[in-house]
Design a protein around this motif. Sequence first.
Motif, PDB file in Angstrom:
ATOM      1  N   ALA A   1       1.058  -1.193  -0.072  1.00  0.00           N
ATOM      2  CA  ALA A   1      -0.116   0.036   0.066  1.00  0.00           C
ATOM      3  C   ALA A   1       0.805   1.134   0.125  1.00  0.00           C
ATOM      4  O   ALA A   1       1.817   1.405   0.916  1.00  0.00           O
ATOM      5  CB  ALA A   1      -0.915  -0.048   1.245  1.00  0.00           C
ATOM      6  N   ILE A   2       0.683   2.277  -1.252  1.00  0.00           N
ATOM      7  CA  ILE A   2       1.464   3.149  -1.258  1.00  0.00           C
ATOM      8  C   ILE A   2       0.724   4.572  -0.590  1.00  0.00           C
ATOM      9  O   ILE A   2      -0.461   4.712  -1.092  1.00  0.00           O
ATOM     10  CB  ILE A   2       1.742   3.515  -2.405  1.00  0.00           C
ATOM     11  CG1 ILE A   2       2.849   2.499  -3.277  1.00  0.00           C
ATOM     12  CG2 ILE A   2       2.655   4.965  -2.661  1.00  0.00           C
ATOM     13  CD1 ILE A   2       2.909   2.364  -4.503  1.00  0.00           C
ATOM     14  N   SER A   3       1.273   5.108   0.520  1.00  0.00           N
ATOM     15  CA  SER A   3       0.498   6.305   1.130  1.00  0.00           C
ATOM     16  C   SER A   3       1.268   7.476   0.672  1.00  0.00           C
ATOM     17  O   SER A   3       2.461   7.625   1.217  1.00  0.00           O
ATOM     18  CB  SER A   3       0.273   5.969   2.569  1.00  0.00           C
ATOM     19  OG  SER A   3      -0.183   7.280   3.247  1.00  0.00           O
ATOM     20  N   ALA A   4       0.560   8.562   0.089  1.00  0.00           N
ATOM     21  CA  ALA A   4       1.267   9.816  -0.205  1.00  0.00           C
ATOM     22  C   ALA A   4       0.885  10.905   0.588  1.00  0.00           C
ATOM     23  O   ALA A   4       1.107  11.657   0.276  1.00  0.00           O
ATOM     24  CB  ALA A   4       1.068  10.000  -1.702  1.00  0.00           C
ATOM     25  N   GLY A   5       0.388  10.618   1.587  1.00  0.00           N
ATOM     26  CA  GLY A   5      -0.062  11.767   2.680  1.00  0.00           C
ATOM     27  C   GLY A   5       1.105  12.486   3.055  1.00  0.00           C
ATOM     28  O   GLY A   5       2.303  12.046   3.270  1.00  0.00           O
ATOM     29  N   LEU A   6       1.054  13.834   3.099  1.00  0.00           N
ATOM     30  CA  LEU A   6       1.850  14.779   3.449  1.00  0.00           C
ATOM     31  C   LEU A   6       1.879  15.197   4.789  1.00  0.00           C
ATOM     32  O   LEU A   6       3.012  15.670   5.229  1.00  0.00           O
ATOM     33  CB  LEU A   6       1.921  16.003   2.500  1.00  0.00           C
ATOM     34  CG  LEU A   6       2.007  15.713   1.074  1.00  0.00           C
ATOM     35  CD1 LEU A   6       1.832  16.875   0.103  1.00  0.00           C
ATOM     36  CD2 LEU A   6       3.374  14.913   0.423  1.00  0.00           C
ATOM     37  N   SER A   7       1.003  14.974   5.705  1.00  0.00           N
ATOM     38  CA  SER A   7       0.931  15.596   6.915  1.00  0.00           C
ATOM     39  C   SER A   7       1.038  14.336   7.876  1.00  0.00           C
ATOM     40  O   SER A   7       0.976  13.268   7.597  1.00  0.00           O
ATOM     41  CB  SER A   7      -0.440  16.324   7.419  1.00  0.00           C
ATOM     42  OG  SER A   7      -1.403  15.565   7.005  1.00  0.00           O
ATOM     43  N   ASP A   8       1.099  14.742   9.133  1.00  0.00           N
ATOM     44  CA  ASP A   8       1.108  13.601  10.103  1.00  0.00           C
ATOM     45  C   ASP A   8       0.762  14.152  11.412  1.00  0.00           C
ATOM     46  O   ASP A   8       1.178  15.003  12.163  1.00  0.00           O
ATOM     47  CB  ASP A   8       2.576  13.123  10.440  1.00  0.00           C
ATOM     48  CG  ASP A   8       2.807  12.017  11.405  1.00  0.00           C
ATOM     49  OD1 ASP A   8       1.671  11.019  11.610  1.00  0.00           O
ATOM     50  OD2 ASP A   8       3.781  11.942  12.107  1.00  0.00           O
ATOM     51  N   PRO A   9      -0.707  13.480  11.819  1.00  0.00           N
ATOM     52  CA  PRO A   9      -1.322  12.431  11.214  1.00  0.00           C
ATOM     53  C   PRO A   9      -2.205  12.902   9.792  1.00  0.00           C
ATOM     54  O   PRO A   9      -2.047  14.003   9.510  1.00  0.00           O
ATOM     55  CB  PRO A   9      -2.586  12.160  12.207  1.00  0.00           C
ATOM     56  CG  PRO A   9      -2.654  13.149  12.894  1.00  0.00           C
ATOM     57  CD  PRO A   9      -1.322  13.868  13.064  1.00  0.00           C
ATOM     58  N   SER A  10      -2.516  11.838   8.973  1.00  0.00           N
ATOM     59  CA  SER A  10      -2.906  12.075   7.504  1.00  0.00           C
ATOM     60  C   SER A  10      -4.262  11.132   7.397  1.00  0.00           C
ATOM     61  O   SER A  10      -4.364  10.153   7.665  1.00  0.00           O
ATOM     62  CB  SER A  10      -1.681  11.672   6.774  1.00  0.00           C
ATOM     63  OG  SER A  10      -2.224  11.617   5.472  1.00  0.00           O
TER      64      SER A  10
END
Length: 199
Positions: A6-15
Amino acid sequence: MTRIVAISAGLSDPSTTRMLADRLVESVERQSGDVSVEVVSLRELAHEITDATLTGFASPRLQDAIDKVVAADGLIAVTPIFKASYPGLFKSFVDVLEADALIGKPVLLAASGGTARHSLAIDHALRPLFAYLQALIVPTGVFASPYDWGTDGTNALGQRIDRAAGELVSLLKGAGTGRGPSDDIDLFSDTFLSISQPH
């Protein structure tokens, strides 16, 4: 055992992008039972992806992520949507893959966005990208807006997640046994019959 990345491209944390990826992973694991799923967070590889784009060489850590994607039996690709398309980090990661890395690989597409107006980005931005790479894209794309994480939208989002995950699992079962997707996926049967049988 079937391997999925699973590729997750979220830029924030949490996302919320990562939250959506985790929900899809949970559904795939629940519906398959015999699957190994690993999440690759592009946020953690941002500098390496940029360097590889500029130099043409991947760091060991980025190469490890690339190798996992190439070796996987199937992919879940989840990205945020900004201004009606995916962010540069997501595209840059795709760009560092070899041109034939995803040929014939089953892929589930999903995205998160700040408004439901972004929902068509799966079909007008993500799907053409993966079609160009000759991946085998499951019919149901999953989009999640802030409404979907609220009380009223959670059930509908869960249904879309389970449907898309079920399509990916069934497609992987068909690929793994050498049978065509129509042997396993009721949702696909009419489509494949219309293509494969004379009228």
